[in-house]
Design an enzyme around this catalytic site. Structure first.
Site, short mmCIF file in Angstrom:
data_model
loop_
_atom_site.label_atom_id
_atom_site.label_comp_id
_atom_site.label_asym_id
_atom_site.label_seq_id
_atom_site.Cartn_x
_atom_site.Cartn_y
_atom_site.Cartn_z
N HIS A 1 18.74 -38.02 6.67
CA HIS A 1 18.17 -37.27 5.84
C HIS A 1 17.44 -35.56 7.28
O HIS A 1 16.89 -34.87 5.98
CB HIS A 1 16.26 -37.53 5.78
CG HIS A 1 14.86 -38.08 6.98
ND1 HIS A 1 15.04 -38.84 6.92
CD2 HIS A 1 14.22 -36.88 7.68
CE1 HIS A 1 14.34 -38.52 8.19
NE2 HIS A 1 14.14 -37.50 7.90
N ASP B 1 18.79 -44.56 6.23
CA ASP B 1 18.54 -43.51 6.17
C ASP B 1 19.25 -43.15 7.89
O ASP B 1 18.38 -42.88 8.88
CB ASP B 1 16.45 -43.77 6.37
CG ASP B 1 16.59 -41.80 6.13
OD1 ASP B 1 18.01 -40.82 5.98
OD2 ASP B 1 15.41 -41.54 6.45
N SER C 1 11.85 -37.00 13.56
CA SER C 1 12.48 -37.59 12.67
C SER C 1 14.37 -38.21 13.59
O SER C 1 14.71 -36.98 13.98
CB SER C 1 13.41 -37.57 11.35
OG SER C 1 12.14 -37.28 10.10
#
Length: 364
Positions: free
Chosen positions: A109, A139, A213
């Site tokens: 992402h 992911d 992230s």
């Protein structure tokens, strides 16, 4: 009455200094023990930060036509105005080097549909990132950068060896600030947060914020045991509940991305649901019910039927539908697998040639 209460209050206050003085040596000793128990992360941070990177991405976003203009005389006008126009969208995340040759791991992402990726190291060195491959089900994404010299790389650790309460260190690029570290403990393992069929997150209270992230989660040996991926937060900032993809899951995905640029998973072509043993404690599983079989699927060709109950894969007991999906996904497409099932209450076995999981498959 007020006067009496005042005397009691004063008496209570008079005792506080005496109690405090008497307990001071003991309290100091306890604080000393606590300080010894809290690790010093300085050496660890100094060792791992050169391999942690900030990732900046640029994406092209086109303005969507408002639904109310479709089919009207204004539709053509809108399309002519937007022809050749696009809006640049900026984003940021984190990553880390896993190979001196320039392979960098991050989240899927973070990359998204980026048209440009820039990788920046702690020392300010910047490189253009090239996408090697990505996997939306876990992911994860793998980048490659071209550097004039070998890069400092991190080693994978075993997430299976983690215990709830173990110290961990998170590193990344929170809020675009660059190299930052936070510490905490493993709060839980095996968390399912609705992200997909392969949810198996490590939960930590190490502060993780937007921009973290794709960054690594370290054990005290400086090994990567997770990839920071998500947070639970009513405010959008850290609320002490962060989630990381475990290294034991990520490593296999990254190896496949590096080898072929994509991830191939086994697939049966069934819909499944859990079966709970009557009277079992804590919802203990008693196998997985086949709720449906897709026509022409590997399961259908092998003779698996709706109502069958799968209890083992190659002799290894299966108690939940999630375990069945993961177990089959881990098998290389084209291989045969032996399923132990109950059909109308009678045990039997079937051999299934595992298929390749399509882009939008049935759960199993």
């Amino acid at each position: 009455m007020p006067h009496s209460l005042s005397r009691r209050a004063l008496a209570g206050l008079a005792l506080l200094p005496v109690v405090g003085c008497a307990a001071a040596p003991q309290a100091q000793a306890q604080r000393g023990v606590a300080m010894q128990m809290v690790p010093d992360f300085a050496d660890l941070a100094e060792r791992v930060l050169p391999s942690v990177v900030s990732i900046s991405v640029t994406s092209e976003a086109r303005t969507e036509m408002p639904p109310e203009l479709r089919g009207t005389p204004f539709e053509r006008y809108f399309r002519e105005r937007q022809r050749g126009r696009s809006q640049q969208v900026m984003g940021a995340g984190s990553g880390f080097v896993i190979d001196p040759a320039g392979y960098v791991v991050t989240n899927n992402h973070v990359i998204g549909n980026a048209s440009r990726v820039q990788v920046t190291f702690q020392n300010g060195q910047e490189y253009a990132g090239r996408l090697v491959g990505m996997d939306d089900l876990t992911d994860l994404a793998l980048l490659r950068i071209e550097a004039p010299a070998p890069l400092p790389a991190l080693a994978w650790g075993s997430s299976a060896a983690l215990r709830v309460g173990n110290w961990v260190l998170a590193a990344g690029n929170p809020f675009g600030l660059g190299g930052s570290v936070t510490s905490g403990i493993v709060s839980a393992r095996g968390r399912e947060i609705g992200a997909g069929p392969f949810d198996d997150f490590i939960q930590t209270d190490a502060p993780i914020n937007p921009g973290n992230s794709g960054g690594p989660l370290f054990n005290m040996a400086g090994e990567v045991i997770g990839i920071n991926t998500a947070i639970y937060s009513p405010s959008g900032a850290s609320a002490g509940i962060g989630f990381a993809v475990p290294s034991d899951l990520a490593r296999g995905v990254i190896d496949q991305l590096r080898g072929s640029g994509r991830v191939e998973r086994g697939w049966l072509g069934v819909s499944v649901q859990d079966v709970t043993e009557p009277g079992a404690r804590n919802g203990a599983g008693a196998g997985v019910l086949i709720a449906g079989v897709e026509r022409g699927s590997p399961a259908a060709r092998a003779g698996l039927r709706q109502g069958d109950q799968v209890v083992a894969i190659e002799g290894d007991r299966v108690d939940t539908s999630r375990a069945l999906v993961r177990g089959i996904a881990a098998i290389t497409p084209g291989q045969n697998v032996r399923l132990s099932i109950l059909r109308n209450g009678r045990p039997t076995e079937l051999t299934v040639r595992v298929g390749r999981r399509p882009a939008t498959p049935a759960p199993g």
